[in-house]
Each structure stands twice: as structure tokens, then as C-alpha cells.
Design a protein around this motif. Structure first.
Motif, mmCIF file in Angstrom:
data_model
loop_
_atom_site.group_PDB
_atom_site.id
_atom_site.type_symbol
_atom_site.label_atom_id
_atom_site.label_comp_id
_atom_site.label_asym_id
_atom_site.label_seq_id
_atom_site.Cartn_x
_atom_site.Cartn_y
_atom_site.Cartn_z
ATOM 1 N N LEU A 84 5.647 -0.155 -7.136
ATOM 2 C CA LEU A 84 4.369 -0.842 -6.965
ATOM 3 C C LEU A 84 4.494 -2.011 -5.994
ATOM 4 O O LEU A 84 3.618 -2.223 -5.143
ATOM 5 N N ASP A 85 5.597 -2.738 -6.084
ATOM 6 C CA ASP A 85 5.821 -3.870 -5.176
ATOM 7 C C ASP A 85 5.910 -3.395 -3.732
ATOM 8 O O ASP A 85 5.278 -3.966 -2.831
ATOM 9 N N LEU A 86 6.676 -2.341 -3.496
ATOM 10 C CA LEU A 86 6.813 -1.819 -2.135
ATOM 11 C C LEU A 86 5.472 -1.285 -1.618
ATOM 12 O O LEU A 86 5.128 -1.472 -0.455
ATOM 13 N N HIS A 87 4.717 -0.631 -2.500
ATOM 14 C CA HIS A 87 3.401 -0.130 -2.104
ATOM 15 C C HIS A 87 2.483 -1.286 -1.706
ATOM 16 O O HIS A 87 1.789 -1.214 -0.689
ATOM 17 N N LYS A 88 2.494 -2.363 -2.489
ATOM 18 C CA LYS A 88 1.642 -3.521 -2.186
ATOM 19 C C LYS A 88 2.069 -4.218 -0.891
ATOM 20 O O LYS A 88 1.263 -4.867 -0.247
ATOM 21 N N ARG A 89 3.336 -4.066 -0.542
ATOM 22 C CA ARG A 89 3.815 -4.659 0.715
ATOM 23 C C ARG A 89 3.576 -3.752 1.909
ATOM 24 O O ARG A 89 3.942 -4.092 3.030
ATOM 25 N N GLY A 90 2.968 -2.589 1.677
ATOM 26 C CA GLY A 90 2.575 -1.741 2.792
ATOM 27 C C GLY A 90 3.536 -0.622 3.142
ATOM 28 O O GLY A 90 3.376 0.025 4.174
ATOM 29 N N TYR A 91 4.517 -0.374 2.306
ATOM 30 C CA TYR A 91 5.456 0.716 2.583
ATOM 31 C C TYR A 91 4.762 2.062 2.399
ATOM 32 O O TYR A 91 3.921 2.227 1.521
ATOM 33 N N ALA A 92 5.134 3.025 3.212
ATOM 34 C CA ALA A 92 4.632 4.397 3.064
ATOM 35 C C ALA A 92 5.404 5.070 1.928
ATOM 36 O O ALA A 92 6.465 4.601 1.519
#
Length: 128
Positions: A84-92
Motif C-alpha cells: 500500500l505504501d509503494l502504491h501510494k508513492r506511485g509505484y506501478a
């Protein structure tokens, strides 16, 4: 003769003042070092607090999606936080999979509950 004495006294006072200035700098540098150490300590504490706040925010979002956290292990919860953290930071999805060691399908499964709802702060208008 008087002029020579005056010059000698002034020269002595100048040397004395120079020596005093070195001792003052040494004392000031100790205070500066203490302030710098306190500053570094505060920055480290702030960083730790930000990490804890971020974890709490992610946990709150996970709980808001009615995910039964009580039945999950700490490792599973940590994976969910990371995804979730990586997704919120814009990671694909592929980037998240590479970072977490999951495959793309597993990442999609973890993110599914969070992607189905409208973004916070955005309003959905319908034409009626």
C-alpha cells in the motif's frame, strides 16, 4: 621612553586578547557541538515518529477496508503495509512486485480493496 612603554603595554594587551579569544572559541565550540548533537537526536526522533505515523495511517486504511487483521500474521500485515505504501508513492504493479518479492497477481489482490473505492477528496458527479 614613555612611547616605548605604551607600545609594549598595547602589544601585551593585544596578545592577551588574542589568547582570550582562542579560549572563548573553544568554549563556544563545545556548546555548538552539544547543540548539533541535540539537533541530530531530534531529527532522528522526528524521522521515527514519521515512520510510526505512516504505519498507523496505512493500518487505519487497511482496517477501513474491513480486512480482518486479527486473522493475519504480522508478516502478512507488513507486506500489506509495504504494498500500500509503494502504491501510494506511485509505484506501478510490476515495481511493487519487484520491491516486495510478490508476483503481479498477488500485488493486485492486495491492492484490490483499495482500488475499488473513489479517491479521497474527489467528488463523483453524475448527470441526471
Amino acid at each position: 621612553m614613555m612611547m616605548e612603554w605604551t607600545l609594549a603595554i598595547l602589544l601585551g594587551v593585544a596578545v592577551l586578547l588574542i589568547l582570550l579569544s582562542f579560549f572563548r572559541k573553544e568554549r563556544n565550540s563545545k556548546y555548538e557541538q552539544q547543540i548539533e548533537n541535540m539537533s541530530i537526536s531530534f531529527m532522528q526522533e522526528i524521522y521515527q515518529l514519521k515512520k510510526q505515523i505512516r504505519t498507523l495511517e496505512l493500518d487505519a486504511e487497511i482496517v477501513a477496508q474491513h480486512t480482518p487483521l486479527a486473522t493475519r500474521s504480522e508478516t502478512q500485515i507488513q507486506i500489506m503495509r509495504d504494498v500500500l505504501d509503494l502504491h501510494k508513492r506511485g509505484y506501478a504493479t510490476d515495481g511493487i512486485a519487484a520491491e516486495t518479492g510478490l508476483n503481479s497477481m498477488e500485488v493486485d489482490q492486495v491492492l484490490a480493496p483499495f482500488l475499488d473505492r473513489p479517491e479521497e477528496g474527489k467528488k463523483v458527479y453524475t448527470h441526471g
